[in-house]
Design a protein around this motif. Sequence first.
Motif, PDB file in Angstrom:
ATOM      1  N   LEU A  85       0.833  -1.201   0.000  1.00  0.00           N
ATOM      2  CA  LEU A  85       0.000   0.000   0.000  1.00  0.00           C
ATOM      3  C   LEU A  85       0.870   1.254   0.000  1.00  0.00           C
ATOM      4  CD1 LEU A  85      -2.731   1.573   0.471  1.00  0.00           C
ATOM      5  CD2 LEU A  85      -2.267   1.279   2.912  1.00  0.00           C
ATOM      6  N   MET A  86       1.883   1.267   0.854  1.00  0.00           N
ATOM      7  CA  MET A  86       2.686   2.471   1.048  1.00  0.00           C
ATOM      8  C   MET A  86       3.715   2.696  -0.054  1.00  0.00           C
ATOM      9  SD  MET A  86       1.791   4.151   3.812  1.00  0.00           S
ATOM     10  CE  MET A  86       3.237   5.017   4.440  1.00  0.00           C
ATOM     11  N   ILE A  87       3.988   1.694  -0.869  1.00  0.00           N
ATOM     12  CA  ILE A  87       5.038   1.830  -1.871  1.00  0.00           C
ATOM     13  C   ILE A  87       4.568   2.591  -3.107  1.00  0.00           C
ATOM     14  CG2 ILE A  87       4.639  -0.249  -3.255  1.00  0.00           C
ATOM     15  CD1 ILE A  87       7.666  -0.781  -3.088  1.00  0.00           C
ATOM     16  N   THR A  88       3.261   2.719  -3.279  1.00  0.00           N
ATOM     17  CA  THR A  88       2.732   3.401  -4.460  1.00  0.00           C
ATOM     18  C   THR A  88       2.099   4.735  -4.062  1.00  0.00           C
ATOM     19  OG1 THR A  88       0.576   2.327  -4.278  1.00  0.00           O
ATOM     20  CG2 THR A  88       2.252   1.183  -5.571  1.00  0.00           C
ATOM     21  N   PRO A  89       2.263   5.776  -4.906  1.00  0.00           N
ATOM     22  CA  PRO A  89       1.629   7.066  -4.613  1.00  0.00           C
ATOM     23  C   PRO A  89       0.109   6.956  -4.525  1.00  0.00           C
ATOM     24  CG  PRO A  89       3.326   7.339  -6.282  1.00  0.00           C
ATOM     25  CD  PRO A  89       3.157   5.866  -6.079  1.00  0.00           C
ATOM     26  N   ALA A  90      -0.496   6.160  -5.386  1.00  0.00           N
ATOM     27  CA  ALA A  90      -1.955   6.001  -5.352  1.00  0.00           C
ATOM     28  C   ALA A  90      -2.398   5.372  -4.037  1.00  0.00           C
ATOM     29  CB  ALA A  90      -2.421   5.153  -6.528  1.00  0.00           C
ATOM     30  N   GLY A  91      -1.629   4.420  -3.539  1.00  0.00           N
ATOM     31  CA  GLY A  91      -1.957   3.785  -2.266  1.00  0.00           C
ATOM     32  C   GLY A  91      -1.822   4.766  -1.107  1.00  0.00           C
ATOM     33  N   ARG A  92      -0.748   5.569  -1.132  1.00  0.00           N
ATOM     34  CA  ARG A  92      -0.565   6.564  -0.065  1.00  0.00           C
ATOM     35  C   ARG A  92      -1.671   7.606  -0.106  1.00  0.00           C
ATOM     36  NH1 ARG A  92       4.910   5.910  -1.724  1.00  0.00           N
ATOM     37  NH2 ARG A  92       4.825   7.841  -2.962  1.00  0.00           N
ATOM     38  N   ALA A 108      11.917   7.635  14.713  1.00  0.00           N
ATOM     39  CA  ALA A 108      10.554   8.147  14.859  1.00  0.00           C
ATOM     40  C   ALA A 108       9.699   7.764  13.655  1.00  0.00           C
ATOM     41  CB  ALA A 108      10.579   9.666  15.019  1.00  0.00           C
ATOM     42  N   GLN A 109      10.292   7.814  12.470  1.00  0.00           N
ATOM     43  CA  GLN A 109       9.545   7.452  11.258  1.00  0.00           C
ATOM     44  C   GLN A 109       9.134   5.982  11.296  1.00  0.00           C
ATOM     45  OE1 GLN A 109      11.771   7.498   7.614  1.00  0.00           O
ATOM     46  NE2 GLN A 109       9.962   7.863   6.334  1.00  0.00           N
ATOM     47  N   LEU A 110      10.044   5.128  11.737  1.00  0.00           N
ATOM     48  CA  LEU A 110       9.724   3.701  11.844  1.00  0.00           C
ATOM     49  C   LEU A 110       8.619   3.466  12.874  1.00  0.00           C
ATOM     50  CD1 LEU A 110      10.251   0.726  11.201  1.00  0.00           C
ATOM     51  CD2 LEU A 110      12.121   0.770  12.894  1.00  0.00           C
ATOM     52  N   GLN A 111       8.663   4.196  13.967  1.00  0.00           N
ATOM     53  CA  GLN A 111       7.639   4.035  14.999  1.00  0.00           C
ATOM     54  C   GLN A 111       6.259   4.445  14.480  1.00  0.00           C
ATOM     55  OE1 GLN A 111       7.390   6.179  19.175  1.00  0.00           O
ATOM     56  NE2 GLN A 111       8.922   4.560  19.234  1.00  0.00           N
ATOM     57  N   TYR A 118       5.364   4.523  11.289  1.00  0.00           N
ATOM     58  CA  TYR A 118       5.016   3.545  10.250  1.00  0.00           C
ATOM     59  C   TYR A 118       4.383   2.303  10.884  1.00  0.00           C
ATOM     60  CZ  TYR A 118       5.643   0.710   5.999  1.00  0.00           C
ATOM     61  OH  TYR A 118       5.431  -0.075   4.887  1.00  0.00           O
ATOM     62  N   THR A 119       4.997   1.834  11.978  1.00  0.00           N
ATOM     63  CA  THR A 119       4.463   0.668  12.682  1.00  0.00           C
ATOM     64  C   THR A 119       3.091   0.971  13.280  1.00  0.00           C
ATOM     65  OG1 THR A 119       6.725  -0.022  13.227  1.00  0.00           O
ATOM     66  CG2 THR A 119       4.942  -1.019  14.495  1.00  0.00           C
ATOM     67  N   LEU A 120       2.925   2.171  13.806  1.00  0.00           N
ATOM     68  CA  LEU A 120       1.636   2.566  14.371  1.00  0.00           C
ATOM     69  C   LEU A 120       0.544   2.560  13.308  1.00  0.00           C
ATOM     70  CD1 LEU A 120      -0.062   3.768  16.715  1.00  0.00           C
ATOM     71  CD2 LEU A 120       0.705   6.032  15.965  1.00  0.00           C
TER      72      LEU A 120
END
Length: 238
Positions: free
Chosen positions: A116-123, A202-205, A207-209
């Motif tokens: 989902l997050m790898i594509t601009p349309a998904g984001r 912080a970004q990883l945290q 992302y996990t959230l």
Amino acid sequence: MRAASGGDPAGACGPNSGTRMGSERMEMRKRQMSAAPETLGSPPAQPAVGSRGSNACCFCWCCCCSCSCLTVRNQEDQRPNGVSHELRTEDLPTCEESPTPTLEEVNAWAQSFDKLMITPAGRNAFREFLRTEFSEENMLFWMACEELKKEANKGIIEEKARIIYEDYISILSPKEVSLDSRVREVINRNMLEPSQHIFDDAQLQIYTLMHRDSYPRFMNSALYKDLLRSLSEKPIEA
């Protein structure tokens, strides 16, 4: 002889003493009555110009007050903040430019959060869902960190890192993201000399959230189901 020729020394007990005392009382009463209207009719004393205390304006609540303290406050409110306007105007757009997703792509979003997050349309679709849950700042922070990683100029890195900190890390920001104290402490130390990877933990945290909390709800949301349905019903072009 003393008794025959003697009388009251001051005439206090004489036959005319009562008349003199009555006249004096009437005269005093007239003086009091003539002085009373002047006292009642006189306007209250006005304070001299410039005699107001230095803090008197702080007790003025009327909107027409033009005292100096309100002028200073208005000037402070109109001061621009320290963040450069040039970088502010380069903030992430409301929606990333991306082609319309295909049915295969939308189906792939259900397979993993990474797809989902790898594509601009998904984001874009996920960000629109987060907006309905009032948690769009999580995606905005993640995207800002991705943009920061692309920078090589030290000055731009420092400025963008400061903007990200003020927008998403500071406890005074309305867009503050949820981070634990350990991550915040590391960021605060590294802000003295920020790099393009200062917010990696912080970004990883965040992302996990988003993965654990928001992603499952997105897959069951009307937004995702409607998108999936619209693509399924779309006729296949020859």
